[in-house]
Design a protein around this motif. Structure first.
Motif: not given
Length: 83
Positions: A29-33, A69-75
């Motif tokens: 999840s974004r918050p975790y990352l 990983s955060l960038i991937a999640a945001l995309r």
């Protein structure tokens, strides 16, 4: 003061980790990352400032992996492995 910042950075990593282990938050999840990125970046900077090279390596890599990983999640991309 440095110790307080270290504890703060550690908490930013440990709280989401514990929540993920208890099934309360996804490790993807974004918050975790985001929390992992912030905590590891704080600790990496402190490690660099105090010439703790092993700790800098650990936290620096942790920050880079979290950021990617955060960038991937945001995309909108999902991680390759879920386990």
């Amino acid at each position: 003061m440095e110790q307080a910042v270290q504890v703060f950075g550690s908490i930013l990593i440990l709280v989401p980790f514990a929540l993920a282990q208890w099934g309360r938050i996804s490790a993807h999840s974004r918050p975790y990352l985001l929390l992992n990125l912030c905590g590891s970046a704080i600790l990496a900077v402190l490690a660099g400032l105090t010439s703790q090279w092993g700790f800098l390596l650990l936290e620096g890599v942790w920050a880079v992996v979290s950021a990617n990983s955060l960038i991937a999640a945001l995309r909108g991309r999902t991680p390759r492995a879920t386990h």
